[in-house]
Design a protein around this motif. Structure first.
Motif, PDB file in Angstrom:
ATOM      1  N   ASP A 270       0.811  -1.219   0.000  1.00  0.00           N
ATOM      2  CA  ASP A 270       0.000   0.000   0.000  1.00  0.00           C
ATOM      3  C   ASP A 270       0.847   1.273   0.000  1.00  0.00           C
ATOM      4  OD1 ASP A 270      -2.444  -1.526   0.236  1.00  0.00           O
ATOM      5  OD2 ASP A 270      -1.852  -1.874   2.329  1.00  0.00           O
ATOM      6  N   THR A 271       2.160   1.154  -0.139  1.00  0.00           N
ATOM      7  CA  THR A 271       3.054   2.311  -0.130  1.00  0.00           C
ATOM      8  C   THR A 271       3.980   2.258  -1.335  1.00  0.00           C
ATOM      9  OG1 THR A 271       4.641   1.092   1.270  1.00  0.00           O
ATOM     10  CG2 THR A 271       3.036   2.518   2.394  1.00  0.00           C
ATOM     11  N   GLY A 272       4.605   3.393  -1.657  1.00  0.00           N
ATOM     12  CA  GLY A 272       5.559   3.430  -2.764  1.00  0.00           C
ATOM     13  C   GLY A 272       4.918   3.016  -4.073  1.00  0.00           C
ATOM     14  N   TRP A 273       5.433   1.945  -4.663  1.00  0.00           N
ATOM     15  CA  TRP A 273       4.908   1.437  -5.932  1.00  0.00           C
ATOM     16  C   TRP A 273       3.533   0.796  -5.765  1.00  0.00           C
ATOM     17  CZ3 TRP A 273       7.264   1.933 -10.690  1.00  0.00           C
ATOM     18  CH2 TRP A 273       8.597   2.388 -10.682  1.00  0.00           C
ATOM     19  N   GLN A 274       3.174   0.429  -4.540  1.00  0.00           N
ATOM     20  CA  GLN A 274       1.886  -0.191  -4.220  1.00  0.00           C
ATOM     21  C   GLN A 274       1.664  -1.482  -5.017  1.00  0.00           C
ATOM     22  OE1 GLN A 274      -1.323   2.678  -4.484  1.00  0.00           O
ATOM     23  NE2 GLN A 274      -0.037   4.342  -3.683  1.00  0.00           N
ATOM     24  N   MET A 275       2.742  -2.247  -5.173  1.00  0.00           N
ATOM     25  CA  MET A 275       2.665  -3.477  -5.962  1.00  0.00           C
ATOM     26  C   MET A 275       3.135  -4.701  -5.189  1.00  0.00           C
ATOM     27  SD  MET A 275       4.041  -2.144  -9.670  1.00  0.00           S
ATOM     28  CE  MET A 275       3.563  -3.644 -10.512  1.00  0.00           C
ATOM     29  N   GLY A 276       3.800  -4.485  -4.040  1.00  0.00           N
ATOM     30  CA  GLY A 276       4.360  -5.621  -3.333  1.00  0.00           C
ATOM     31  C   GLY A 276       5.524  -6.231  -4.096  1.00  0.00           C
ATOM     32  N   LEU A 277       5.929  -7.437  -3.706  1.00  0.00           N
ATOM     33  CA  LEU A 277       7.037  -8.131  -4.370  1.00  0.00           C
ATOM     34  C   LEU A 277       6.517  -8.922  -5.569  1.00  0.00           C
ATOM     35  CD1 LEU A 277       9.009  -9.396  -1.235  1.00  0.00           C
ATOM     36  CD2 LEU A 277       9.486  -7.379  -2.659  1.00  0.00           C
ATOM     37  N   PRO A 278       7.338  -9.086  -6.607  1.00  0.00           N
ATOM     38  CA  PRO A 278       6.869  -9.771  -7.821  1.00  0.00           C
ATOM     39  C   PRO A 278       6.726 -11.273  -7.637  1.00  0.00           C
ATOM     40  CG  PRO A 278       9.188  -9.185  -8.026  1.00  0.00           C
ATOM     41  CD  PRO A 278       8.711  -8.557  -6.757  1.00  0.00           C
ATOM     42  N   SER A 279       5.825 -11.857  -8.405  1.00  0.00           N
ATOM     43  CA  SER A 279       5.643 -13.310  -8.429  1.00  0.00           C
ATOM     44  C   SER A 279       6.539 -13.926  -9.494  1.00  0.00           C
ATOM     45  CB  SER A 279       4.182 -13.644  -8.732  1.00  0.00           C
ATOM     46  OG  SER A 279       3.847 -13.181 -10.043  1.00  0.00           O
ATOM     47  N   LEU A 280       6.613 -15.259  -9.512  1.00  0.00           N
ATOM     48  CA  LEU A 280       7.416 -15.962 -10.520  1.00  0.00           C
ATOM     49  C   LEU A 280       6.913 -15.645 -11.921  1.00  0.00           C
ATOM     50  CD1 LEU A 280       9.593 -18.013 -11.307  1.00  0.00           C
ATOM     51  CD2 LEU A 280       7.894 -19.835 -10.945  1.00  0.00           C
ATOM     52  N   GLN A 281       5.605 -15.592 -12.101  1.00  0.00           N
ATOM     53  CA  GLN A 281       5.030 -15.281 -13.405  1.00  0.00           C
ATOM     54  C   GLN A 281       5.451 -13.905 -13.887  1.00  0.00           C
ATOM     55  OE1 GLN A 281       3.393 -17.105 -15.601  1.00  0.00           O
ATOM     56  NE2 GLN A 281       3.366 -15.335 -16.984  1.00  0.00           N
ATOM     57  N   GLN A 282       5.555 -12.949 -12.978  1.00  0.00           N
ATOM     58  CA  GLN A 282       5.970 -11.594 -13.357  1.00  0.00           C
ATOM     59  C   GLN A 282       7.443 -11.559 -13.759  1.00  0.00           C
ATOM     60  OE1 GLN A 282       4.430  -9.747  -9.724  1.00  0.00           O
ATOM     61  NE2 GLN A 282       3.035  -8.511 -10.963  1.00  0.00           N
ATOM     62  N   TYR A 283       8.269 -12.404 -13.144  1.00  0.00           N
ATOM     63  CA  TYR A 283       9.667 -12.515 -13.582  1.00  0.00           C
ATOM     64  C   TYR A 283       9.733 -13.080 -15.003  1.00  0.00           C
ATOM     65  CZ  TYR A 283      11.986 -11.423  -9.142  1.00  0.00           C
ATOM     66  OH  TYR A 283      12.461 -10.778  -8.032  1.00  0.00           O
ATOM     67  N   ILE A 284       8.937 -14.089 -15.273  1.00  0.00           N
ATOM     68  CA  ILE A 284       8.941 -14.718 -16.600  1.00  0.00           C
ATOM     69  C   ILE A 284       8.460 -13.738 -17.666  1.00  0.00           C
ATOM     70  CG2 ILE A 284       7.896 -16.539 -18.002  1.00  0.00           C
ATOM     71  CD1 ILE A 284       7.790 -18.252 -15.451  1.00  0.00           C
ATOM     72  N   SER A 285       7.439 -12.948 -17.348  1.00  0.00           N
ATOM     73  CA  SER A 285       6.847 -12.049 -18.338  1.00  0.00           C
ATOM     74  C   SER A 285       7.786 -10.924 -18.766  1.00  0.00           C
ATOM     75  CB  SER A 285       5.544 -11.461 -17.799  1.00  0.00           C
ATOM     76  OG  SER A 285       5.792 -10.617 -16.690  1.00  0.00           O
ATOM     77  N   VAL A 286       8.784 -10.586 -17.929  1.00  0.00           N
ATOM     78  CA  VAL A 286       9.687  -9.482 -18.286  1.00  0.00           C
ATOM     79  C   VAL A 286      10.950  -9.959 -18.993  1.00  0.00           C
ATOM     80  CG1 VAL A 286       8.865  -8.046 -16.387  1.00  0.00           C
ATOM     81  CG2 VAL A 286      10.880  -9.487 -16.045  1.00  0.00           C
ATOM     82  N   ILE A 287      11.157 -11.269 -19.130  1.00  0.00           N
ATOM     83  CA  ILE A 287      12.399 -11.778 -19.723  1.00  0.00           C
ATOM     84  C   ILE A 287      12.648 -11.221 -21.128  1.00  0.00           C
ATOM     85  CG2 ILE A 287      13.504 -13.866 -20.661  1.00  0.00           C
ATOM     86  CD1 ILE A 287      12.564 -15.361 -18.185  1.00  0.00           C
ATOM     87  N   PRO A 288      11.668 -11.216 -22.050  1.00  0.00           N
ATOM     88  CA  PRO A 288      11.952 -10.660 -23.389  1.00  0.00           C
ATOM     89  C   PRO A 288      12.371  -9.189 -23.346  1.00  0.00           C
ATOM     90  CG  PRO A 288       9.890 -11.891 -23.385  1.00  0.00           C
ATOM     91  CD  PRO A 288      10.303 -11.747 -21.968  1.00  0.00           C
ATOM     92  N   PHE A 289      11.732  -8.411 -22.482  1.00  0.00           N
ATOM     93  CA  PHE A 289      12.074  -6.996 -22.381  1.00  0.00           C
ATOM     94  C   PHE A 289      13.469  -6.810 -21.784  1.00  0.00           C
ATOM     95  CE2 PHE A 289       7.455  -7.332 -22.152  1.00  0.00           C
ATOM     96  CZ  PHE A 289       7.066  -6.451 -23.149  1.00  0.00           C
ATOM     97  N   ALA A 290      13.819  -7.661 -20.821  1.00  0.00           N
ATOM     98  CA  ALA A 290      15.158  -7.584 -20.226  1.00  0.00           C
ATOM     99  C   ALA A 290      16.232  -7.953 -21.248  1.00  0.00           C
ATOM    100  CB  ALA A 290      15.244  -8.496 -19.004  1.00  0.00           C
ATOM    101  N   LEU A 291      15.947  -8.984 -22.063  1.00  0.00           N
ATOM    102  CA  LEU A 291      16.892  -9.364 -23.120  1.00  0.00           C
ATOM    103  C   LEU A 291      17.085  -8.214 -24.108  1.00  0.00           C
ATOM    104  CD1 LEU A 291      15.807 -13.032 -23.933  1.00  0.00           C
ATOM    105  CD2 LEU A 291      18.054 -12.316 -23.081  1.00  0.00           C
ATOM    106  N   LEU A 292      15.991  -7.575 -24.470  1.00  0.00           N
ATOM    107  CA  LEU A 292      16.056  -6.462 -25.411  1.00  0.00           C
ATOM    108  C   LEU A 292      16.833  -5.293 -24.824  1.00  0.00           C
ATOM    109  CD1 LEU A 292      15.225  -5.300 -28.129  1.00  0.00           C
ATOM    110  CD2 LEU A 292      13.077  -4.550 -27.081  1.00  0.00           C
ATOM    111  N   ALA A 293      16.614  -5.002 -23.550  1.00  0.00           N
ATOM    112  CA  ALA A 293      17.329  -3.903 -22.895  1.00  0.00           C
ATOM    113  C   ALA A 293      18.828  -4.125 -22.936  1.00  0.00           C
ATOM    114  CB  ALA A 293      16.846  -3.766 -21.456  1.00  0.00           C
ATOM    115  N   VAL A 294      19.267  -5.345 -22.640  1.00  0.00           N
ATOM    116  CA  VAL A 294      20.702  -5.649 -22.641  1.00  0.00           C
ATOM    117  C   VAL A 294      21.244  -5.690 -24.061  1.00  0.00           C
ATOM    118  CG1 VAL A 294      22.414  -7.393 -22.007  1.00  0.00           C
ATOM    119  CG2 VAL A 294      20.576  -6.836 -20.422  1.00  0.00           C
TER     120      VAL A 294
END
Length: 492
Positions: A270-294
């Motif tokens: 309920d503070t800051g980003w108001q999102m809590g810690l990420p789940s495993l699914q959220q880590y998986i969903s960002v992999i293509p974007f992380a690869l592209l960033a690097v």
């Protein structure tokens, strides 16, 4: 006892740099003194380098420091604002997070790494090309903490395998030139368009023409007298003064203060980003974007090192930016920064390196000042308002980043072979984006299908086909996954 005595005598002796240093008055021109300084420095990787002993802080170092701070505030604000828009966060969140990022960058990384521990690493700045992808990241269910950690992990892998420096080596001069020309031209057009739109929105359309005309004249004069290295603060100040005199309103609104420094606050439910810690699914969903960033890092880092090579004397090989070390620091900075709660995605700091190279200054002196100025801006608050004011920030980016990129690229296109590679590179960049254009043209150039045929014949099979081919394949897959290939829907 004899060993201890010899050690003490060795510690009392001046360093190689100190023994070779000569005062500026011994030289006919200031540029000669600065080039001499660059040629005698022997900066060490992952060892303590101290001002006075291994390098000096000169008046010229204030220019990249001020330019870097302006650029940092501008770019981090744009990135955090993009996240805030997607996740429904307030303006106060943006201001506090930008403040927090300035402190993280200034204290933990700029001073600690680039000024002291490894002055061959460029400062870890902001990954501007990722800003347009933030809406897609949110739509894919991505989490900022998961994204930042994955970018850092992939970056450390690339650094450990020395893939960054290898890709820089395999990028021919024509490809480099085309990439820089495209980035410079597109950035220039974009900033002019945004400046024009802003002037119309505030009801002072005439300010757009007057400010940019004055900027062109002043920049040309600075180039004539070989003072381009002061272009960012001087041209930005002129733009701000002209806009204010012509009636454009401006006021300071960000008061002095400190942001919340508690990571638990930033990543709370309920503070800051108001999102809590990420789940495993959220880590998986960002992999293509992380690869592209690097994947985007290599052409970005390449462009910054090229500026040093173009402006430094040939003997200054011991002060050139180390691409792999810079990737390592950017990766660590990414993981630590996002873990603390920051919203920045890291990359090589262009608004620092470009003016520093033009001013013929090595990395550490200006890095020390940049860290101090960033911290001061965060604590005082008011400088953030000035740096984010449209005429100031647009002119700073035009004269500090995009015009120099354009000029450097044109310098590298020296013959027909280079112009052919440069032209194909720009066409490929326009077709998709600079990552695709760089990867495709590097492959074609190394195969000898375009550009310098003799250079291609001298390359091994690994350098000619395998590494460029894998790079192009990975970039293409990453772009396809996130829907960045024209006409092809996202694969995720």
């Amino acid at each position: 006892m004899q060993d201890v005595k010899e050690k003490e005598q060795g510690q009392s002796q001046p360093s190689s740099y100190q023994s070779k240093h000569k005062p500026a008055k011994d030289f006919n021109q200031r540029s000669e003194y600065l080039e001499h300084e660059l040629s005698i420095m022997d900066l060490k990787r992952w060892r303590l380098n101290l001002p006075g002993r291994d390098y000096r802080v000169e008046i010229e170092d204030w220019v990249p420091a001020l330019a870097a701070t302006i650029g940092k505030i501008v770019m981090v604000t744009a990135m955090v604002a993009a996240f805030a828009a997607e996740y429904g966060l307030s303006q106060s969140f943006i201001v506090e997070n930008v403040r927090f990022e300035l402190l993280i960058a200034g204290i933990l990384f700029v001073v600690l790494f680039s000024a002291l521990i490894n002055p061959l690493t460029n400062l870890a700045g902001t990954h501007g090309p990722m800003i347009p992808l933030i809406p897609l990241i949110a739509m894919a269910g991505g989490h900022p903490l998961a994204l930042g950690i994955m970018v850092g992990v992939f970056g450390l892998i690339l650094s450990a395998t020395k893939g960054g420096s290898k890709l820089v080596t395999l990028t021919g001069e024509g490809v480099r030139g085309g990439l820089l020309i495209y980035l410079g031209a597109m950035g220039l057009v974009g900033q002019i368009s945004k400046m024009e739109s802003w002037a119309g929105d505030v009801g002072h359309s005439e300010v757009f023409f007057v400010v940019l005309l004055a900027t062109v004249v002043l920049y040309a004069y600075l180039a004539k007298i070989k003072m381009r290295w002061v272009a960012i603060p001087v041209c930005s100040a002129l733009a701000g003064v002209i806009a204010y005199v012509m009636g454009v309103p401006f006021e300071f609104v960000t008061e002095p203060g400190l942001p919340n420094m508690n990571p638990a606050y930033w990543w709370g439910e309920d503070t800051g980003w108001q999102m809590g810690l990420p789940s495993l699914q959220q880590y998986i969903s960002v992999i293509p974007f992380a690869l592209l960033a690097v994947a985007m890092w290599s052409p970005d880092f390449l462009g910054h090192r090229v500026f040093q090579e173009l402006n430094y004397p040939k003997k200054a090989n011991k002060v050139l930016m180390n691409v792999d070390d810079t990737m390592a620091v950017c990766s660590v900075r990414q993981i630590v920064g996002v873990g603390l709660g920051g919203g920045n995605l890291a990359s090589s700091w262009g608004t620092y390196m470009i003016p520093a190279a033009i001013a013929k200054r090595p990395i550490p002196g200006g890095a020390l000042l940049t860290g101090l100025v960033c911290v001061a801006a965060a604590l005082i608050g008011y400088p953030m308002d000035l740096a984010m004011w449209e005429p100031v920030l647009r002119v700073a980016l035009i004269v500090g980043v995009f015009l120099p990129l354009l000029e450097a690229g044109m310098q590298m296109v020296r013959d027909t072979n280079h112009s052919q590679s440069a032209g194909i590179c720009m066409f490929s960049c326009a077709l998709v984006n600079p990552v695709f254009g760089w990867a495709l043209t590097m492959l074609l150039d190394n195969l000898g299908l375009i550009g310098d045929k003799e250079r291609a014949q001298s390359l091994s099979r690994m350098d000619k086909l395998v590494i460029p081919g894998i790079t192009f394949l990975l970039c293409g897959i990453a772009l396809a996954l996130v829907g960045q290939l024209p006409g092809i829907p996202a694969l995720i």
